[in-house]
Structures are given as structure tokens and as C-alpha cells.
Write a protein that holds these residues in place. Structure first.
Motif, mmCIF file in Angstrom:
data_model
loop_
_atom_site.group_PDB
_atom_site.id
_atom_site.type_symbol
_atom_site.label_atom_id
_atom_site.label_comp_id
_atom_site.label_asym_id
_atom_site.label_seq_id
_atom_site.Cartn_x
_atom_site.Cartn_y
_atom_site.Cartn_z
ATOM 1 N N UNK A 233 40.132 44.594 42.373
ATOM 2 C CA UNK A 233 39.190 45.642 41.954
ATOM 3 C C UNK A 233 39.724 46.268 40.667
ATOM 4 N N UNK A 234 41.003 46.655 40.708
ATOM 5 C CA UNK A 234 41.614 47.274 39.529
ATOM 6 C C UNK A 234 41.689 46.284 38.370
ATOM 7 N N UNK A 235 42.006 45.043 38.729
ATOM 8 C CA UNK A 235 42.125 44.012 37.699
ATOM 9 C C UNK A 235 40.799 43.854 36.953
ATOM 10 N N UNK A 236 39.707 43.838 37.732
ATOM 11 C CA UNK A 236 38.391 43.679 37.106
ATOM 12 C C UNK A 236 38.074 44.880 36.230
ATOM 13 N N UNK A 237 38.451 46.082 36.693
ATOM 14 C CA UNK A 237 38.205 47.297 35.901
ATOM 15 C C UNK A 237 39.002 47.254 34.594
ATOM 16 N N UNK A 238 40.268 46.846 34.704
ATOM 17 C CA UNK A 238 41.121 46.824 33.511
ATOM 18 C C UNK A 238 40.600 45.815 32.501
ATOM 19 N N UNK A 239 40.152 44.685 33.035
ATOM 20 C CA UNK A 239 39.586 43.642 32.170
ATOM 21 C C UNK A 239 38.374 44.195 31.418
ATOM 22 N N UNK A 240 37.544 44.899 32.185
ATOM 23 C CA UNK A 240 36.315 45.465 31.619
ATOM 24 C C UNK A 240 36.638 46.396 30.452
ATOM 25 N N UNK A 248 49.079 45.543 34.308
ATOM 26 C CA UNK A 248 48.486 45.602 35.637
ATOM 27 C C UNK A 248 49.434 46.192 36.694
ATOM 28 N N UNK A 249 50.625 45.620 36.792
ATOM 29 C CA UNK A 249 51.593 46.074 37.805
ATOM 30 C C UNK A 249 51.905 47.550 37.627
ATOM 31 N N UNK A 250 52.117 47.952 36.372
ATOM 32 C CA UNK A 250 52.488 49.342 36.087
ATOM 33 C C UNK A 250 51.360 50.304 36.473
ATOM 34 N N UNK A 251 50.126 49.888 36.134
ATOM 35 C CA UNK A 251 48.969 50.736 36.466
ATOM 36 C C UNK A 251 48.863 50.897 37.993
ATOM 37 N N UNK A 252 49.061 49.804 38.720
ATOM 38 C CA UNK A 252 48.986 49.867 40.193
ATOM 39 C C UNK A 252 50.009 50.857 40.749
ATOM 40 N N UNK A 304 35.210 38.512 42.234
ATOM 41 C CA UNK A 304 36.146 37.928 43.201
ATOM 42 C C UNK A 304 36.611 38.944 44.253
ATOM 43 N N UNK A 305 36.822 40.181 43.792
ATOM 44 C CA UNK A 305 37.321 41.213 44.709
ATOM 45 C C UNK A 305 36.342 41.411 45.852
ATOM 46 N N UNK A 306 35.076 41.556 45.491
ATOM 47 C CA UNK A 306 34.047 41.794 46.521
ATOM 48 C C UNK A 306 33.958 40.584 47.444
ATOM 49 N N UNK A 307 33.991 39.396 46.860
ATOM 50 C CA UNK A 307 33.868 38.176 47.675
ATOM 51 C C UNK A 307 35.010 38.105 48.695
ATOM 52 N N UNK A 308 36.237 38.376 48.238
ATOM 53 C CA UNK A 308 37.409 38.349 49.143
ATOM 54 C C UNK A 308 37.239 39.351 50.272
#
Ligand code: HAM
Length: 487
Positions: A233-240, A248-252, A304-308
Motif C-alpha cells: 500500500x505504502x509502496x504504491x503511494x510512494x510510487x505515485x 521505502x524501508x526508512x519511510x515504513x 497488487x496490495x488490494x489483490x493480496x
């Protein structure tokens, strides 16, 4: 009253001060100067067979007395027999559930190289590391978790193992934590991990294992639940928002602190990574989403997040634990390596910290130089669950359990009693052998304390006939039996 005599001496060659407190019945401790040993006899103090024995200690001269602190270091525990019984009960459930799911047990050293735990994302766990330089000038650390060791072992095994691996471990972990309820500086963790399965079926099975464990110990879905989300979810937001992948890791890690520090602090920390204010606002908004439909709206479509997550919820139904899990976008977890589904077990009353937690960490092995092998797992501590069991009045009553107590009725039959104990033990019976002459009253008391089922008395007349007297303690029934027939 017996006199208590304190002997203070100094041992020049000894680094640690030693104190001897000697209880003496009458005479002073005997000092045998020629053998340089100090011998003291502590006499019996009770007529019913109280303590007696002798202490032999090295002669120490000019040694100052320094009382030791009898408590273990702050945040650590002793396990006295009663604590050990509870620990074994808990660990046996961990083991039994892992066995039910077909997982193999593994273990790793408590001491690892420090580098194994150093990741770049500013994790709390790194600041809590018990680390030091050993005598060979190597940087080492007491493990704060088991996952890096697992990754190391999988890489070491290489192609010699066939995937998928399903492993479990129960090990002691060390974290220099601020002590709160259920958080200690040393704890045991039960881990179950699956290496080599990229599908959500793996996460679904892991949660099923934890639910199985909860049910076995009497915890229900109204006591405990799982908050589930996906780091995608976060990954998709960051990409956007065009945020570089390497952040990514640091933001999490920053976002994981959302319930511990004020939102303004979170915003400031996120800002310092270079993420725009707009993106930060959007990120924080996503974290408050509590349903998959709303998430789909915010993300603008099913990624992908939603599908998972949808697949996980569908599998939860098939495994039969739907009422235990709920979507909660605010769960991101505090360890940098997670990449997909993440979950945490929580108590529904909200009194305790996370009971357990885990998720998918597909990138951990490659970051250690291993192959790109997908992995997921969970860690379940031994401290919070005990707090919860206490709160729910579900702690089991565990007494010592020894089937037989064997006692010689006369001093010169102690050898015969040993023969009886050995015969029973060789047949798989547990035996507490009374090692000194004791009055029967004492033996009965002890039998009750250890929950013995039978008292076996070795008396002169019976023994001459190769027999012993057996007393069944629950009914009082008594009979004589030949040693060979004693089962
Ligand atoms: P973790 O969330 O850091 O994850 O710890 C897992 C569990 O260990 C916690 O939910 C809690 O039950 C227990 N725990 C952690 N720290 C303490 C503490 N100081 N005192 C008492 N209990 C504690 C991990 O460690 C991951 N390595 C889990 C994992 C395994 N992920 C994939 N595989």
C-alpha cells in the motif's frame, strides 16, 4: 536457637569476593590448616528431618565480604521450577502447533556477528542491540530477533535444501528496551517461517497456526484479533508521488512510530527524507483507512496490495478464522525488511502491546547476498501472552508431577530403595527417591507436594522376600508386590 556464625576471609588470588554464611549447631567451624580447607557442619534444625549437611569451601584469607545482589540483571528473569513449568507448558504448545503444521525445528546461536543486525533504515531494534567486542576483537551481538539468523542459515545451506522450507524456532532474544508491561530486555520468541513461497497462501497458513495456538490455550476471537495490511500500500503511494524506492524501508520505520510519537514529529521526520508535504498528507490519510473498499478508492484502483489482501481474507474464510482478522492500513511494522503483507496480533481490550507480529520479507535474503528467495514468517513472544492469560484467568495450574515416591524404611535399606527406583525408571516410571532417613510423616508431605500417585515403601520383611509395599495415594489402597511385577 542455633548460633549463626559469619566467616569473613580474603582470597588474594580470587577476583570476586566470596561470602560464606555458616550455620553451626554448637562448635565453631573446624579449620584444617594443613589441607587449607575450611569445613563447617550445618546441623539439622528440625526434628522432622530439616536441613542438614556440610559445606566445604576453599580457605580464603583477607577477603572482604560483599553481599551479592540476588536479583538477575534488570529486565531479565530467573526461571525457578514453578516458572519453568509454565514456560515448558507454553513452549510445548508452540512446538505442538508447529508440528501439527508440519514445520521442522531449527536453532541458531544467541551470539551472532553484529553486522547481521545492522540495517540502514534507522530501526529501533538497532539502538537496542546488546553488542560488544569479544576477546578476538570481533564485533558481536546478542540476537534481538531470529529472522536474520534464519536468513543466514538458509543462504549457508544454499542449494542443498529443497524449497519451500517450513521452519520453526523458539529462542531467547535480547533487546535493551524500556521496560513496560510485557516488554523485557530478554524474551523468548516462537518463530514460524516459510522460505520459497511467493503467494499469500503462506501468510494465510502462518496466521492459521497462531489462531490454532490461541484456541488451544483458551483464547478466543473476542479476546484477540489480527490487524492486517500490506506494505505494498505504502509502496504504491510512494510510487505515485515519485518517492525513490530506496526510501521505502526508512519511510515504513517512521510511519510505524505513528502511535508512539506526535503526528507533527512524524511529518517532520518524513519531510527530512525529502518527501513533499502533499505526499506526506496523502500517506497519512491512507493510514487511517479501515476497509479494503475505501483503500481501493484512495489508491484509485485495485493494485497488487488490494489483490493480496483480498486473497488473504478469502483464504481466512477457508481456514476458518475470518472473525479473527481485520484490515488496518496503520499496521506497517517496525522492521525494515518487510515487503508485503504485515500483521500483528492485538488484545481487543487494548491493554497490552502487540502479542505477535510478522509478514513477508522477500528482499531479506538478497540483501545479505543470497538468492532472491521469497519468505514470510512471524515472531510470537513469551511475555505478553502470559500477561493476557493472567488477565483472562487462563493460566494453567501446574504442579510438579512425579508418579512414584520410593522410600527405605530403614537406613540400611537405602541401597534396596535405589534398586527399586532404578527398576521403575527403566520401565519409564518417574520416581522421586528419598535419599535420607526421613520420618513417614515427612515422606507423605513430600508425596503430596510432588503429586505422587504411589508411595513405595521398602521394608525389611518384604525386601527379604524380594517385595515392596505399594500405597496408592488417591485411594489409600495398599498391597505387597514382587519387584519384578512392579509396573
Ligand atoms: P517483532 O515484532 O520485533 O518481530 O517481535 C515479535 C514479537 O516478539 C512481538 O510481537 C512480541 O511478542 C515479542 N517481543 C519483541 N520484543 C520484545 C520484548 N522486548 N519483550 C518481550 N517480548 C518482545 C520480529 O522480531 C520479527 N523477527 C518476527 C518475524 C519472524 N518476522 C518474520 N519472521
Amino acid at each position: 536457637m542455633r548460633a549463626i556464625q559469619i566467616v569473613t576471609t580474603r582470597l588474594s588470588s580470587c577476583l570476586r569476593p566470596i561470602r560464606f554464611e555458616l550455620v553451626s549447631s554448637s562448635s565453631s567451624p573446624r579449620l584444617l590448616s594443613n589441607s587449607r580447607r575450611l569445613i563447617c557442619t550445618a546441623a539439622a534444625t528440625k526434628s522432622d528431618g530439616g536441613r542438614s549437611g556440610s559445606i566445604v569451601a576453599p580457605l580464603v584469607e583477607n577477603e572482604e565480604v560483599q553481599k551479592i545482589d540476588v536479583n538477575p540483571p534488570k529486565g531479565t528473569r530467573d526461571f525457578a521450577p514453578e516458572d519453568m513449568r509454565l514456560r515448558n507448558w507454553l513452549f510445548n504448545h508452540f512446538k505442538e502447533v508447529s508440528r501439527l503444521f508440519g514445520y521442522e525445528e531449527v536453532d541458531y546461536p544467541v551470539l551472532e556477528t553484529e553486522a547481521l543486525f545492522i540495517r540502514k533504515a534507522g530501526e529501533e531494534i538497532r539502538d537496542q542491540l546488546y553488542c560488544f567486542e569479544d576477546r578476538g576483537k570481533r564485533r558481536v551481538a546478542l540476537r534481538p530477533e531470529l529472522t536474520p539468523s534464519l536468513a543466514r542459515l538458509v543462504i549457508q545451506k544454499g542449494k542443498s535444501v529443497s524449497l519451500p522450507l517450513k521452519w520453526f524456532a523458539i529462542g531467547q532474544c535480547w533487546r535493551y528496551e524500556r521496560m513496560t508491561r510485557g516488554r523485557r530486555r530478554e524474551h523468548y520468541q516462537w518463530n514460524m517461517d516459510i522460505i520459497g513461497v511467493p503467494h499469500v497462501t503462506a501468510e494465510a497458513e502462518l496466521i492459521s497456526a497462531i489462531v490454532t495456538f490461541f484456541k488451544r490455550i483458551g483464547i478466543t476471537a473476542s479476546d484477540v484479533g489480527f490487524k492486517v495490511s500490506s506494505r505494498k500500500v505504502l509502496q504504491e503511494m510512494l510510487r505515485k508521488y515519485g518517492v525513490p524506492e530506496n526510501l521505502f524501508g526508512r519511510v515504513c520505520i517512521i510511519i510505524d512510530k505513528i502511535e508512539k510519537i506526535p503526528v507533527d514529529e512524524i511529518k517532520k521526520e518524513l519531510g527530512s527524507t525529502g518527501i513533499s508535504e502533499d505526499a506526506i498528507e496523502q500517506l497519512l490519510q491512507v493510514l487511517s483507512v479501515k476497509s479494503l473498499d475505501d483503500l481501493e478508492d484512495v489508491l484509485g484502483g485495485a493494485g497488487e496490495a488490494i489483490a493480496d489482501l483480498k486473497q488473504l481474507f478469502s483464504l481466512a474464510e477457508k481456514f476458518g478464522y475470518s472473525e479473527w482478522i481485520q484490515f488496518d492500513a496503520s499496521v506497517v511494522r517496525g522492521l525494515a525488511y518487510y515487503t508485503g503483507i504485515v500483521f500483528e496480533g492485538f488484545d481487543r481490550k487494548g491493554n497490552l502491546r502487540a502479542i505477535c507480529g510478522g509478514g513477508r520479507y522477500d528482499r531479506l535474503l538478497p540483501t545479505y547476498g543470497g538468492d532472491d528467495i521469497p519468505a514470510c514468517g512471524f515472531g510470537f513472544g513469551d511475555a505478553v501472552i502470559v500477561e493476557l492469560l493472567k488477565e483472562k484467568n487462563l493460566l494453567p495450574e501446574l504442579g510438579q508431577e512425579v508418579e512414584n515416591i520410593v522410600c527405605a524404611l530403614e537406613k540400611d535399606l537405602q541401597g534396596a530403595a535405589a534398586t527399586v527406583a532404578t527398576a521403575l525408571r527403566s520401565k519409564g516410571q518417574t520416581v522421586d527417591l528419598v535419599l535420607e532417613s526421613k520420618p513417614l510423616k515427612w515422606v507423605f508431605k513430600r508425596a503430596a507436594r510432588i503429586n505422587a500417585r504411589r508411595l513405595i515403601l521398602v521394608g525389611k520383611t518384604e525386601w527379604e522376600d524380594g517385595s515392596v509395599r505399594v500405597k496408592v495415594l488417591s485411594s489409600g489402597e495398599q498391597f505387597q508386590v514382587k519387584l519384578n511385577d512392579l509396573e
